[in-house]
Scaffold this motif. Sequence first.
Motif, PDB file in Angstrom:
ATOM      1  N   ARG A  17       5.996   7.779   3.103  1.00  0.00           N
ATOM      2  CA  ARG A  17       5.374   6.482   2.814  1.00  0.00           C
ATOM      3  C   ARG A  17       6.372   5.336   3.007  1.00  0.00           C
ATOM      4  O   ARG A  17       6.019   4.275   3.540  1.00  0.00           O
ATOM      5  CB  ARG A  17       4.811   6.481   1.397  1.00  0.00           C
ATOM      6  N   LEU A  18       7.596   5.542   2.598  1.00  0.00           N
ATOM      7  CA  LEU A  18       8.616   4.514   2.814  1.00  0.00           C
ATOM      8  C   LEU A  18       8.888   4.314   4.297  1.00  0.00           C
ATOM      9  O   LEU A  18       9.111   3.189   4.759  1.00  0.00           O
ATOM     10  CB  LEU A  18       9.908   4.885   2.100  1.00  0.00           C
ATOM     11  N   ARG A  19       8.850   5.398   5.047  1.00  0.00           N
ATOM     12  CA  ARG A  19       9.058   5.297   6.492  1.00  0.00           C
ATOM     13  C   ARG A  19       7.946   4.474   7.146  1.00  0.00           C
ATOM     14  O   ARG A  19       8.199   3.673   8.045  1.00  0.00           O
ATOM     15  CB  ARG A  19       9.135   6.687   7.118  1.00  0.00           C
ATOM     16  N   LEU A  54      12.650  -2.668  -0.721  1.00  0.00           N
ATOM     17  CA  LEU A  54      11.749  -2.998   0.391  1.00  0.00           C
ATOM     18  C   LEU A  54      10.546  -3.796  -0.096  1.00  0.00           C
ATOM     19  O   LEU A  54      10.108  -4.739   0.570  1.00  0.00           O
ATOM     20  CB  LEU A  54      11.295  -1.719   1.079  1.00  0.00           C
ATOM     21  N   TYR A  55      10.029  -3.445  -1.263  1.00  0.00           N
ATOM     22  CA  TYR A  55       8.910  -4.208  -1.836  1.00  0.00           C
ATOM     23  C   TYR A  55       9.336  -5.650  -2.124  1.00  0.00           C
ATOM     24  O   TYR A  55       8.583  -6.600  -1.875  1.00  0.00           O
ATOM     25  CB  TYR A  55       8.417  -3.531  -3.104  1.00  0.00           C
ATOM     26  N   GLY A  56      10.550  -5.816  -2.623  1.00  0.00           N
ATOM     27  CA  GLY A  56      11.046  -7.164  -2.867  1.00  0.00           C
ATOM     28  C   GLY A  56      11.193  -7.967  -1.585  1.00  0.00           C
ATOM     29  O   GLY A  56      10.868  -9.156  -1.545  1.00  0.00           O
ATOM     30  N   ARG A 113       0.821  -1.209   0.000  1.00  0.00           N
ATOM     31  CA  ARG A 113       0.000   0.000   0.000  1.00  0.00           C
ATOM     32  C   ARG A 113       0.855   1.260   0.000  1.00  0.00           C
ATOM     33  O   ARG A 113       0.440   2.302  -0.513  1.00  0.00           O
ATOM     34  CB  ARG A 113      -0.925   0.007   1.221  1.00  0.00           C
ATOM     35  N   GLN A 114       2.037   1.193   0.595  1.00  0.00           N
ATOM     36  CA  GLN A 114       2.903   2.364   0.687  1.00  0.00           C
ATOM     37  C   GLN A 114       3.841   2.483  -0.522  1.00  0.00           C
ATOM     38  O   GLN A 114       4.119   3.585  -0.991  1.00  0.00           O
ATOM     39  CB  GLN A 114       3.727   2.310   1.979  1.00  0.00           C
ATOM     40  N   THR A 115       4.326   1.370  -1.043  1.00  0.00           N
ATOM     41  CA  THR A 115       5.318   1.431  -2.127  1.00  0.00           C
ATOM     42  C   THR A 115       4.692   1.306  -3.512  1.00  0.00           C
ATOM     43  O   THR A 115       5.329   1.693  -4.499  1.00  0.00           O
ATOM     44  CB  THR A 115       6.351   0.308  -1.956  1.00  0.00           C
ATOM     45  N   THR A 116       3.449   0.767  -3.569  1.00  0.00           N
ATOM     46  CA  THR A 116       2.792   0.335  -4.806  1.00  0.00           C
ATOM     47  C   THR A 116       3.556  -0.851  -5.392  1.00  0.00           C
ATOM     48  O   THR A 116       4.626  -1.229  -4.909  1.00  0.00           O
ATOM     49  CB  THR A 116       2.680   1.462  -5.862  1.00  0.00           C
TER      50      THR A 116
END
Length: 372
Positions: free
Chosen positions: A240-242, A190-192, A176-179
């Motif tokens: 958002r990343l935080r 981070l998504y990975g 939701r934060q990184t898409t």
Amino acid sequence: MNNMTCPSCGSPMKRNGKTKSGSQRWRCVGCGASATHSIDTAARDPAAFVGWLLSKGSQVDMPGQGRTFRRRCARFWAIWPMPEAVDEACRVVYVDGIWVARDCVVLIACSDEFVLSWHLARAETAAAWRSLLSRVAAPEVVVTDGGSGFAAAVAAEWPSTKVQRCVFHAFCQVKRQTTTRPKLQAGIELYGLAKELLHIETLAQAEWWLERLRQWCGFWADFLEQRSVVDGRSVYTHERLRRARSGLVRLADAGTLFTYLDPALAAEGPLPATNNRIEGGVNAQLRSVLRFHRGLTKLKRVKAVFWWCYLHVERPKSMADTLRQMPTDADIDLLRDRYGIKADDLEKPEKWGEGLVWEELHHKTRYPYSVD
């Protein structure tokens, strides 16, 4: 009637004359008990009502466009099918809440096979979760999607139970934060990492994943501290990343991501890592019921959820017993008038037999609570 069995011992029965009223009398060939057989027609209407409520049938397709059906079944909307206390402990319990309206959620607990309990609340608060958990025997592991207030509730009601955070919901929290197509390198990494949560099967893989998360946090620490001025205020540039980082770090520190890999718990068999059992087996079915009957009021939608849960417990009562034993709207109003319990007087969640959560529907107070 030709296959009537003895209610005492289960042996077959044979005809044995008639009673003074002309009813057929039966005698057991095993224990000699005598009984008569009567058909309970009072249970036909509620069975038809529940059959329609939990199907996608439309009243307009019934004879007379459902006018007779509505007249015969209107009184069943007043019934509240309530759960009983569950004293037999399950190995794994799944918990989640289904929102019926903006300020109305039904919290549900289920096992691998049956629905165990349910509770109506205005929000997923710690008090609401405690009211649900207090009616169910503590399991070894509880799987949750991390609803607000649940951590405090499970610590108070099930202190010895291990918590497994649904890894799919943890992944979705990051997504939701990184898409799914983050542009920054930090977001891509981070998504990975979050996506790999869905494929971890051993403790070694889990330890390596935690190490990589720590390395990511250390490498991008300065980058995430960057600030910008927006509308005269200093804010974090990558907020958002935080948030995505904080969610994963909080779960890693709590130790709830990899409970399913604990050797002591998994010795009896594999444990679930996700909440799929309740999401697909309960919530998806309930959403279908509510979608088929979109015109129901909020109160009737709540009762539809209650009826579905009640019919999926391990041993639901017969319709005749349900009509006799389950409380109605009139019973609840009578209890309100007689006892006049106020929300401010309640200091702890009520056990089964002491609380039913009716004030949340009548809107007499802004505080959710339960009374009997």
